[in-house]
Structure formats: C-alpha cells, structure tokens
Design a protein around this motif. Sequence first.
Motif, PDB file in Angstrom:
ATOM      1  N   SER A   1      13.531  18.151 -16.819  1.00  0.00           N
ATOM      2  CA  SER A   1      13.255  17.204 -15.743  1.00  0.00           C
ATOM      3  C   SER A   1      12.336  17.809 -14.693  1.00  0.00           C
ATOM      4  O   SER A   1      11.385  17.182 -14.233  1.00  0.00           O
ATOM      5  CB  SER A   1      14.564  16.753 -15.082  1.00  0.00           C
ATOM      6  OG  SER A   1      15.369  16.053 -15.993  1.00  0.00           O
ATOM      7  N   LYS A   2      12.612  19.077 -14.304  1.00  0.00           N
ATOM      8  CA  LYS A   2      11.792  19.720 -13.293  1.00  0.00           C
ATOM      9  C   LYS A   2      10.368  19.962 -13.780  1.00  0.00           C
ATOM     10  O   LYS A   2       9.401  19.767 -13.035  1.00  0.00           O
ATOM     11  CB  LYS A   2      12.410  21.052 -12.885  1.00  0.00           C
ATOM     12  CG  LYS A   2      13.480  20.967 -11.837  1.00  0.00           C
ATOM     13  CD  LYS A   2      13.047  20.231 -10.610  1.00  0.00           C
ATOM     14  CE  LYS A   2      12.565  21.136  -9.525  1.00  0.00           C
ATOM     15  NZ  LYS A   2      12.405  20.411  -8.247  1.00  0.00           N
TER      16      LYS A   2
ATOM     17  N   LYS B   1       8.767  18.238 -16.022  1.00  0.00           N
ATOM     18  CA  LYS B   1       8.073  16.954 -16.074  1.00  0.00           C
ATOM     19  C   LYS B   1       7.663  16.495 -14.675  1.00  0.00           C
ATOM     20  O   LYS B   1       6.606  15.900 -14.477  1.00  0.00           O
ATOM     21  CB  LYS B   1       8.961  15.916 -16.752  1.00  0.00           C
ATOM     22  CG  LYS B   1       9.122  16.163 -18.250  1.00  0.00           C
ATOM     23  CD  LYS B   1      10.215  15.340 -18.856  1.00  0.00           C
ATOM     24  CE  LYS B   1       9.832  13.885 -18.984  1.00  0.00           C
ATOM     25  NZ  LYS B   1      10.878  13.106 -19.683  1.00  0.00           N
ATOM     26  N   MET B   2       8.500  16.809 -13.684  1.00  0.00           N
ATOM     27  CA  MET B   2       8.135  16.461 -12.314  1.00  0.00           C
ATOM     28  C   MET B   2       6.920  17.264 -11.864  1.00  0.00           C
ATOM     29  O   MET B   2       6.003  16.743 -11.227  1.00  0.00           O
ATOM     30  CB  MET B   2       9.315  16.705 -11.374  1.00  0.00           C
ATOM     31  CG  MET B   2       9.021  16.295  -9.923  1.00  0.00           C
ATOM     32  SD  MET B   2      10.447  16.499  -8.835  1.00  0.00           S
ATOM     33  CE  MET B   2      11.458  15.131  -9.379  1.00  0.00           C
TER      34      MET B   2
ATOM     35  N   GLU C   1      18.287  15.569  -9.545  1.00  0.00           N
ATOM     36  CA  GLU C   1      16.981  16.089  -9.943  1.00  0.00           C
ATOM     37  C   GLU C   1      16.460  15.380 -11.190  1.00  0.00           C
ATOM     38  O   GLU C   1      15.261  15.095 -11.301  1.00  0.00           O
ATOM     39  CB  GLU C   1      17.061  17.592 -10.182  1.00  0.00           C
ATOM     40  CG  GLU C   1      17.243  18.410  -8.919  1.00  0.00           C
ATOM     41  CD  GLU C   1      16.000  18.439  -8.049  1.00  0.00           C
ATOM     42  OE1 GLU C   1      14.954  17.913  -8.470  1.00  0.00           O
ATOM     43  OE2 GLU C   1      16.069  18.994  -6.949  1.00  0.00           O
ATOM     44  N   GLU C   2      17.340  15.103 -12.137  1.00  0.00           N
ATOM     45  CA  GLU C   2      16.890  14.374 -13.326  1.00  0.00           C
ATOM     46  C   GLU C   2      16.397  12.985 -12.946  1.00  0.00           C
ATOM     47  O   GLU C   2      15.359  12.516 -13.442  1.00  0.00           O
ATOM     48  CB  GLU C   2      18.014  14.259 -14.353  1.00  0.00           C
ATOM     49  CG  GLU C   2      17.570  13.448 -15.575  1.00  0.00           C
ATOM     50  CD  GLU C   2      18.585  13.426 -16.703  1.00  0.00           C
ATOM     51  OE1 GLU C   2      18.399  12.612 -17.629  1.00  0.00           O
ATOM     52  OE2 GLU C   2      19.526  14.218 -16.679  1.00  0.00           O
TER      53      GLU C   2
ATOM     54  N   SER D   1      13.028  13.144 -11.145  1.00  0.00           N
ATOM     55  CA  SER D   1      11.962  13.340 -12.124  1.00  0.00           C
ATOM     56  C   SER D   1      11.613  12.019 -12.806  1.00  0.00           C
ATOM     57  O   SER D   1      10.436  11.692 -13.009  1.00  0.00           O
ATOM     58  CB  SER D   1      12.400  14.369 -13.163  1.00  0.00           C
ATOM     59  OG  SER D   1      11.450  14.479 -14.194  1.00  0.00           O
TER      60      SER D   1
ATOM     61  N   THR E   1      10.934  14.433  -1.610  1.00  0.00           N
ATOM     62  CA  THR E   1      11.749  14.991  -2.688  1.00  0.00           C
ATOM     63  C   THR E   1      12.453  16.241  -2.177  1.00  0.00           C
ATOM     64  O   THR E   1      11.807  17.180  -1.728  1.00  0.00           O
ATOM     65  CB  THR E   1      10.876  15.356  -3.895  1.00  0.00           C
ATOM     66  OG1 THR E   1      10.209  14.174  -4.340  1.00  0.00           O
ATOM     67  CG2 THR E   1      11.728  15.908  -5.028  1.00  0.00           C
TER      68      THR E   1
END
Length: 589
Positions: free
Chosen positions: A38-39, A41-42, A443-444, A447, A548
């Motif tokens: 997730s991180k 991809k962010m 966080e997920e 993202s 964020t």
Amino acid sequence: MTAIDDILEKIVSKKIEKKEALKLFEELPENEKNYMVSKLKMHLSKGDKAAGNGSSGKKGNIMKAMTELQLEDRHRQFIEKMALEMAKTAPKSKENASMHQTHLVDQRKTGGLKKALKPLQFHLTYEKGDGAYLYDVDGNKYIDIASDNGVNLFGHQPAFIKEAIVNRLDKGYPLVGYTEELTQVTKLFSELTGHERVLLTQSGTEAVMWAVRIARAATQKKKIVIFEGAFHGLSDAVLAAKDQFGNSIAMGLGMLQEFADELIVLDYGNMDHLNVIEERADEIAGVLVEPVQSRNPANQPIEFLKEVRKLTLESGVLLIMDEMITGFRACCNGVQGLWKIKGDLATYGKIPAGGMPSGMIAGPAKYMNFVDGGVFDYDDNSMPSVKKALMAGTHTRNPIKLAATLAILTEIKKRCSASGKDACEPNACFLQDLNEKTMLMCEELNSFFVMKRVPIVIEYFSSLFRFRFLDDPNGVVKELLMILMRMNGVETSPSGNCFLTVVHSDKDIKAIIKAIKQSADTLLKEGFFYESDTAEEDDAQEEVQAATPARADKTNKPVQEPKKDDQMEKLRDLIVSDLKNFQEKGVMI
C-alpha cells in the motif's frame, strides 16, 4: 514496524537491488506485506505528479466531490434507488425515526442532514450490541466502528462488565453514601494514570467544566486558553470560536458573549501563539488542551505541547489535559504517558466508565483540594485546610457506574501486568497492537484513495480514525459514503469519530476495508466525483499530500517519510512488475 521502515527507505533511496528487496519482502509478516504494498503504491501515485505524468490526461490528479447544488438527475435517481433499498432493509428503524419525533427531542438527528439525502439519513433502532457488532430491530448486523463515540474499548457488553453491574444491582445502588467500589476505583485510577487524587463527575462535559473552575480557584485568575479545532464538551465555560481578527466569539444560540470573552482561542501547534500565553499570563488561569484533537487526529504537535508545558510552569498557569478520547486509548496513562508531558489537571471519561455516564478529574492534592478542602483525620483536631469551590452532583458516586469502572480498570491493569512491567510503558502497552492494526488499516485505505484519485484522507491516532473530505468536508458525498458503508454492513458515528476495539478481529478489519472500498467505488461509478481544472488539481494534490498523516511508530510518535528526489523510476523498476506476483501470493491490495 522497524523492518518495514528500513526496507521502504532502502528501496526509495536506491540502496538495494530488486532481488534483495524481494527477499526482504518475503520475510515480512503478512500484515506488513499488505502495508508495504500500500505504501509503495502511494509513493508511485504521488510520484506521477512529481514527474509530470498524467498532467494532460488527468491520470494521477485528484478529483473533486459533487456538492449538493451540483447534483444532476442521474445522481438523484441513484439516491432514490438507495432510499427504496434502505426502506426495505430497515423498515422498522425508519418507522421509529419518524414516529417518535413528536415527543423525542434529539440533537443528533440533524447532524450532517442534507435535503437531497433526507430519506436515507434516519437513525437505526438497535436491538442489541455484542462485541464488535450491532444488530438493528430489522435483523441486520453491522460491524460497529462508532464504538459509542469511543466508549467501548472492549466492545459491547463484555462479560466482565456485565457481571460487575449485575452483582452491584443485586446489592442495590445507594447514591448518597460511600460503597466499597468508590475507594477501590479512585486508588486504581490514580495508580494507572499517575495522578494523586481523583474526582468523579456525572459526564465528560461536567469534568471539564469543574476542571476550569478548579484552575480559576487555584490561581484567582479568569482567562482560559483553548485551541481552535478542539472539543471540550458543551459547557459555555469552554465553548468559543475565533473570528477573522482573532477575537473570541460565542458559538451559537443561547451562548453568551460574556462567557466567550473569558476565553482566548489560539491555533494548536502554532509556536508564534505561545507569545500570547506569555504576554497575558497574569490573567490566564489555565490552558485547556486536547493533546491530540479528536476532530484533527493527524495534528500531533509534540514539541509545541512541550513548550506549552514549560511556559505554563514558568508562568504560574495550570495546564489542563483533556484526555476524554485519548485516555486509556493511546496507552494506559494516555497521551501524557505516551509523550511524557503531564498536565496539572487531567480530565477523562468514556473508556474508564465502562459505558456508564461519568467523567473524572485527576491531579495533585494541591489543586484537587479545592474540591473537598483536603485530607484530614476524624480522630484528631485536623480540619479541611483549603477553601472549597462549589461542586456537587447526585450521581457522581453512582454505584452502578463505579462497578463498571472498577471492572474496566481492573481489566486494564491485568492486561498491563501481563507485559511483566510494574507500570504501563508505551512500548510494552497492550494497546499498541490495536494501535498498529488501526495504522495498517488506515494506510491501506489512504493508498486506495490516492490510487482512485478521490479527495479523501483518513486521519488517525492510536485506535481513533476519522474520514476527511478535502474539498467539501461536510458535503453530500461525505454523507453518502457513510450511508453506503452502512448498506455494506459497517456502522459509523454521526460525530465523525471512528474507532477500532480490541474485539475487532482481523476478519472484521478486512470486512471494514472491503466495505469502504466498495462504497468509494460506487460513488465513483455513479459519478459523484468529477475532474476539475488544472489549477484546482494542483491545489488538491498538494492538500492530499499535506493531509495524509505521517505514519506513526509503535509509540505513536510521528515518523518522517523518506525523502523523495528523482527515485520514482528506480522505485517503479523495483516494484511495479512484481505487484501482480504479490497479489497472486495472497497480498491484499
């Protein structure tokens, strides 16, 4: 999360090659794999903007949410369809919400009310709450993330609280004298929080109101400093807003300007505003602060609060820490224990009351003595030594709430003791596992929102989290998201604050994530988000990145993200080609 932090930093800073990155990834626990994907991809999503990608084709830029005035026929038709579905799904709840309005006065029923959504915005009638779930009178089951506005750390009706209340009911509940639970509760409360003396009140609002009165009695000064964005209950003594010139103004009907005149409203985290406290210290009785504001959980200005503590000590001003939300949630002794910043007075409620109406004020004897005059002996010539400030309440010592409170505090102490420590330590606190699960979930989802280019951010602290719409914070699309989440089996709170509890399972958390993603996807599909012009997109993208939250470590101290220069292409080479492989191995994207 040290391992994942190290891997992320090495990947972004090009310190490792692809083969080594994948090897380190495979060694991570499953939940940390999910978080890392997730991180990454962010980072990629943000990198598109930094690299100039997508500026012409809109890809990578943040969309905007439809306002109520922008709704078109297709949107209204979708809302009508939803209303019909809700009426079939929860007919008894809708009937109850309409039928009882003549006699029932409910301040919450208009929270977030939108004319376009009114048929969907009725409150559910709950039949029962059990663990992490709510059940309505129509037989529907929901995962509860409202947690009764933060009360239910251990979920609905945990056995140890039910047993304590039933046992007390069997003995009766005299309100005037002492019961055994009273002394047990105050001793245990002091032990867990580190405060010397404790006063029980009938509500959180009352606790704050009385804490302000103690500060004024102790200092013989009038003014109270509060901070924009904080919430300290409904007492006129702490309710004021700031106008464009920085003046304090009454917040609404029935609230007198005379009360607001005694309040100084400053910006939380603004170091320049410390000068106001210093310059006006001779008229300020206390500084009242939510160490982490429940309405702005991403704002965690530790250094600012340390400076406030230092300044108040030097200036003879009391620091009142309002831990109504964070007390027994951030860790057992709250943010004060987590950040090692102790107030002169502290207010509590919610979690330690076990679902019963209550509040608490705690502090050293020299201030708490203004309530009862101080300690004396019944068998000698001693008498109360301090002039008292007036405070009273019929239900302050209600034995039913005391029984629930004792059960909660005993359970918390037991779980803390399981760590082998004599006192709660943030790094070893049993709550840190819950706080980490909350962080991973948020966080997920953050993202996901970045990838979908919707103007939503989840701000969080410990196990508290809150949805923030960046362009229309109280608009119709925000309310629609909450309604869709309900229709997808997740119940939120009208206040906007959401919570995980220790009884939310990993399966529950996956279901929450799925429901939120489905709800956002439905809003996208039905056209409730739209592309805006380039200037607006630039502003929105910057706001998303600013809003964020910095990910916190296990002590909930903000962690700085790795610096980004021109590494996005390297990051893409390392990761993008392997995302499909990660998904095939069961990683949740």
